[in-house]
Write a protein that holds these residues in place. Structure first.
Motif, PDB file in Angstrom:
ATOM      1  N   ASN A  24     -16.597  27.080 -25.328  1.00  0.00           N
ATOM      2  CA  ASN A  24     -17.964  27.510 -25.021  1.00  0.00           C
ATOM      3  C   ASN A  24     -18.698  26.455 -24.204  1.00  0.00           C
ATOM      4  OD1 ASN A  24     -17.685  29.877 -26.558  1.00  0.00           O
ATOM      5  ND2 ASN A  24     -18.193  28.767 -28.419  1.00  0.00           N
ATOM      6  N   ILE A  25     -19.423  26.905 -23.208  1.00  0.00           N
ATOM      7  CA  ILE A  25     -20.287  26.034 -22.411  1.00  0.00           C
ATOM      8  C   ILE A  25     -21.715  26.501 -22.625  1.00  0.00           C
ATOM      9  CG2 ILE A  25     -20.890  25.243 -20.105  1.00  0.00           C
ATOM     10  CD1 ILE A  25     -18.001  25.801 -19.277  1.00  0.00           C
ATOM     11  N   ALA A  26     -22.586  25.598 -23.069  1.00  0.00           N
ATOM     12  CA  ALA A  26     -23.970  25.948 -23.336  1.00  0.00           C
ATOM     13  C   ALA A  26     -24.910  25.060 -22.529  1.00  0.00           C
ATOM     14  CB  ALA A  26     -24.274  25.801 -24.822  1.00  0.00           C
ATOM     15  N   GLN A  27     -25.824  25.680 -21.808  1.00  0.00           N
ATOM     16  CA  GLN A  27     -26.830  24.932 -21.069  1.00  0.00           C
ATOM     17  C   GLN A  27     -27.811  24.345 -22.083  1.00  0.00           C
ATOM     18  OE1 GLN A  27     -28.667  26.794 -17.611  1.00  0.00           O
ATOM     19  NE2 GLN A  27     -30.642  25.963 -18.243  1.00  0.00           N
ATOM     20  N   VAL A  28     -28.043  23.049 -22.013  1.00  0.00           N
ATOM     21  CA  VAL A  28     -28.926  22.388 -22.964  1.00  0.00           C
ATOM     22  C   VAL A  28     -30.181  21.811 -22.316  1.00  0.00           C
ATOM     23  CG1 VAL A  28     -27.102  21.879 -24.621  1.00  0.00           C
ATOM     24  CG2 VAL A  28     -27.613  20.236 -22.822  1.00  0.00           C
ATOM     25  N   SER A  29     -30.201  21.745 -20.994  1.00  0.00           N
ATOM     26  CA  SER A  29     -31.362  21.178 -20.327  1.00  0.00           C
ATOM     27  C   SER A  29     -31.398  21.642 -18.881  1.00  0.00           C
ATOM     28  CB  SER A  29     -31.299  19.655 -20.375  1.00  0.00           C
ATOM     29  OG  SER A  29     -32.417  19.082 -19.741  1.00  0.00           O
ATOM     30  N   ARG A  30     -32.589  21.663 -18.322  1.00  0.00           N
ATOM     31  CA  ARG A  30     -32.735  21.899 -16.896  1.00  0.00           C
ATOM     32  C   ARG A  30     -33.919  21.085 -16.401  1.00  0.00           C
ATOM     33  NH1 ARG A  30     -36.574  26.302 -15.049  1.00  0.00           N
ATOM     34  NH2 ARG A  30     -37.394  27.230 -16.925  1.00  0.00           N
ATOM     35  N   LEU A  31     -33.805  20.638 -15.177  1.00  0.00           N
ATOM     36  CA  LEU A  31     -34.861  19.842 -14.573  1.00  0.00           C
ATOM     37  C   LEU A  31     -35.189  20.385 -13.201  1.00  0.00           C
ATOM     38  CD1 LEU A  31     -33.696  16.228 -15.421  1.00  0.00           C
ATOM     39  CD2 LEU A  31     -35.549  17.482 -16.482  1.00  0.00           C
ATOM     40  N   GLY A  32     -36.384  20.340 -12.849  1.00  0.00           N
ATOM     41  CA  GLY A  32     -36.896  20.713 -11.538  1.00  0.00           C
ATOM     42  C   GLY A  32     -38.263  20.077 -11.444  1.00  0.00           C
ATOM     43  N   MET A  33     -39.032  20.347 -12.484  1.00  0.00           N
ATOM     44  CA  MET A  33     -40.346  19.720 -12.664  1.00  0.00           C
ATOM     45  C   MET A  33     -40.374  19.244 -14.117  1.00  0.00           C
ATOM     46  SD  MET A  33     -42.837  22.371 -10.647  1.00  0.00           S
ATOM     47  CE  MET A  33     -44.276  21.375 -10.912  1.00  0.00           C
ATOM     48  N   PRO A  34     -39.800  18.074 -14.401  1.00  0.00           N
ATOM     49  CA  PRO A  34     -39.628  17.612 -15.783  1.00  0.00           C
ATOM     50  C   PRO A  34     -40.904  17.593 -16.623  1.00  0.00           C
ATOM     51  CG  PRO A  34     -38.547  16.126 -14.255  1.00  0.00           C
ATOM     52  CD  PRO A  34     -39.310  17.115 -13.436  1.00  0.00           C
ATOM     53  N   LEU A  35     -42.044  17.307 -16.048  1.00  0.00           N
ATOM     54  CA  LEU A  35     -43.262  17.240 -16.851  1.00  0.00           C
ATOM     55  C   LEU A  35     -43.689  18.587 -17.399  1.00  0.00           C
ATOM     56  CD1 LEU A  35     -45.387  14.562 -14.980  1.00  0.00           C
ATOM     57  CD2 LEU A  35     -44.134  14.345 -17.121  1.00  0.00           C
ATOM     58  N   VAL A  36     -43.225  19.683 -16.784  1.00  0.00           N
ATOM     59  CA  VAL A  36     -43.536  21.005 -17.329  1.00  0.00           C
ATOM     60  C   VAL A  36     -42.960  21.106 -18.730  1.00  0.00           C
ATOM     61  CG1 VAL A  36     -43.077  23.485 -17.124  1.00  0.00           C
ATOM     62  CG2 VAL A  36     -43.744  22.155 -15.118  1.00  0.00           C
ATOM     63  N   ASN A  37     -41.716  20.723 -18.905  1.00  0.00           N
ATOM     64  CA  ASN A  37     -41.086  20.788 -20.222  1.00  0.00           C
ATOM     65  C   ASN A  37     -41.741  19.816 -21.191  1.00  0.00           C
ATOM     66  OD1 ASN A  37     -39.416  21.389 -22.338  1.00  0.00           O
ATOM     67  ND2 ASN A  37     -37.591  20.524 -21.440  1.00  0.00           N
ATOM     68  N   GLU A  38     -42.120  18.661 -20.727  1.00  0.00           N
ATOM     69  CA  GLU A  38     -42.693  17.646 -21.610  1.00  0.00           C
ATOM     70  C   GLU A  38     -44.142  17.919 -21.990  1.00  0.00           C
ATOM     71  OE1 GLU A  38     -40.879  15.324 -23.021  1.00  0.00           O
ATOM     72  OE2 GLU A  38     -39.173  16.145 -21.930  1.00  0.00           O
ATOM     73  N   LEU A  39     -44.945  18.440 -21.079  1.00  0.00           N
ATOM     74  CA  LEU A  39     -46.375  18.572 -21.331  1.00  0.00           C
ATOM     75  C   LEU A  39     -46.864  19.989 -21.576  1.00  0.00           C
ATOM     76  CD1 LEU A  39     -47.651  16.070 -18.617  1.00  0.00           C
ATOM     77  CD2 LEU A  39     -47.355  15.652 -21.055  1.00  0.00           C
ATOM     78  N   VAL A  40     -46.209  20.987 -20.997  1.00  0.00           N
ATOM     79  CA  VAL A  40     -46.728  22.354 -21.066  1.00  0.00           C
ATOM     80  C   VAL A  40     -46.007  23.201 -22.107  1.00  0.00           C
ATOM     81  CG1 VAL A  40     -47.101  24.473 -19.740  1.00  0.00           C
ATOM     82  CG2 VAL A  40     -47.445  22.252 -18.660  1.00  0.00           C
ATOM     83  N   ILE A  41     -44.703  23.070 -22.183  1.00  0.00           N
ATOM     84  CA  ILE A  41     -43.915  23.894 -23.101  1.00  0.00           C
ATOM     85  C   ILE A  41     -44.039  23.340 -24.515  1.00  0.00           C
ATOM     86  CG2 ILE A  41     -41.616  24.819 -23.605  1.00  0.00           C
ATOM     87  CD1 ILE A  41     -42.828  25.761 -20.914  1.00  0.00           C
ATOM     88  N   GLY A  42     -44.418  24.188 -25.454  1.00  0.00           N
ATOM     89  CA  GLY A  42     -44.573  23.768 -26.852  1.00  0.00           C
ATOM     90  C   GLY A  42     -43.239  23.452 -27.509  1.00  0.00           C
ATOM     91  N   ILE A  43     -43.293  22.691 -28.585  1.00  0.00           N
ATOM     92  CA  ILE A  43     -42.081  22.239 -29.273  1.00  0.00           C
ATOM     93  C   ILE A  43     -41.197  23.409 -29.668  1.00  0.00           C
ATOM     94  CG2 ILE A  43     -41.233  21.131 -31.375  1.00  0.00           C
ATOM     95  CD1 ILE A  43     -43.634  19.213 -31.151  1.00  0.00           C
ATOM     96  N   LYS A  44     -41.784  24.485 -30.182  1.00  0.00           N
ATOM     97  CA  LYS A  44     -40.959  25.611 -30.644  1.00  0.00           C
ATOM     98  C   LYS A  44     -40.249  26.333 -29.498  1.00  0.00           C
ATOM     99  CE  LYS A  44     -44.620  29.080 -30.807  1.00  0.00           C
ATOM    100  NZ  LYS A  44     -44.052  30.222 -30.144  1.00  0.00           N
ATOM    101  N   ASP A  45     -40.716  26.156 -28.252  1.00  0.00           N
ATOM    102  CA  ASP A  45     -40.113  26.840 -27.108  1.00  0.00           C
ATOM    103  C   ASP A  45     -39.269  25.928 -26.222  1.00  0.00           C
ATOM    104  OD1 ASP A  45     -41.206  29.449 -27.552  1.00  0.00           O
ATOM    105  OD2 ASP A  45     -43.147  28.679 -26.896  1.00  0.00           O
ATOM    106  N   LYS A  46     -39.183  24.639 -26.527  1.00  0.00           N
ATOM    107  CA  LYS A  46     -38.482  23.701 -25.649  1.00  0.00           C
ATOM    108  C   LYS A  46     -37.006  24.055 -25.467  1.00  0.00           C
ATOM    109  CE  LYS A  46     -41.375  19.643 -25.942  1.00  0.00           C
ATOM    110  NZ  LYS A  46     -41.924  19.753 -24.618  1.00  0.00           N
ATOM    111  N   ASP A  47     -36.302  24.389 -26.545  1.00  0.00           N
ATOM    112  CA  ASP A  47     -34.883  24.725 -26.421  1.00  0.00           C
ATOM    113  C   ASP A  47     -34.683  26.000 -25.612  1.00  0.00           C
ATOM    114  OD1 ASP A  47     -34.119  22.485 -27.824  1.00  0.00           O
ATOM    115  OD2 ASP A  47     -33.882  23.541 -29.725  1.00  0.00           O
ATOM    116  N   LYS A  48     -35.543  26.997 -25.835  1.00  0.00           N
ATOM    117  CA  LYS A  48     -35.449  28.255 -25.083  1.00  0.00           C
ATOM    118  C   LYS A  48     -35.711  28.000 -23.605  1.00  0.00           C
ATOM    119  CE  LYS A  48     -37.142  32.985 -25.119  1.00  0.00           C
ATOM    120  NZ  LYS A  48     -38.033  33.959 -25.754  1.00  0.00           N
TER     121      LYS A  48
END
Length: 64
Positions: A24-48
């Motif tokens: 199995n190969i699972a995507q665990v992260s993506r980057l394009g605009m890293p601060l979006v994930n750090e500042l805008v996306i809530g903790i419960k939605d970070k993995d999604k």
């Protein structure tokens, strides 16, 4: 400032990081605009968010 126009296209890029677990190969992260994930996306939605593709970002609009 980025302004898009037919004669001034914008090229976007993003990368992903995946982990391999057996066959199995699972995507665990993506980057394009890293601060979006750090500042805008809530903790419960970070993995999604990290496992999704930019074309599916509309599902996170409620967070902004």
């Amino acid at each position: 400032m980025f302004l898009s126009a037919p004669d001034k296209p914008i090229i976007g890029a993003w990368t992903t990081a995946s982990k391999i677990d057996g066959t199995n190969i699972a995507q665990v992260s993506r980057l394009g605009m890293p601060l979006v994930n750090e500042l805008v996306i809530g903790i419960k939605d970070k993995d999604k968010f990290s496992a999704s593709e930019p074309k599916d970002d509309a599902q996170f609009c409620r967070l902004t």
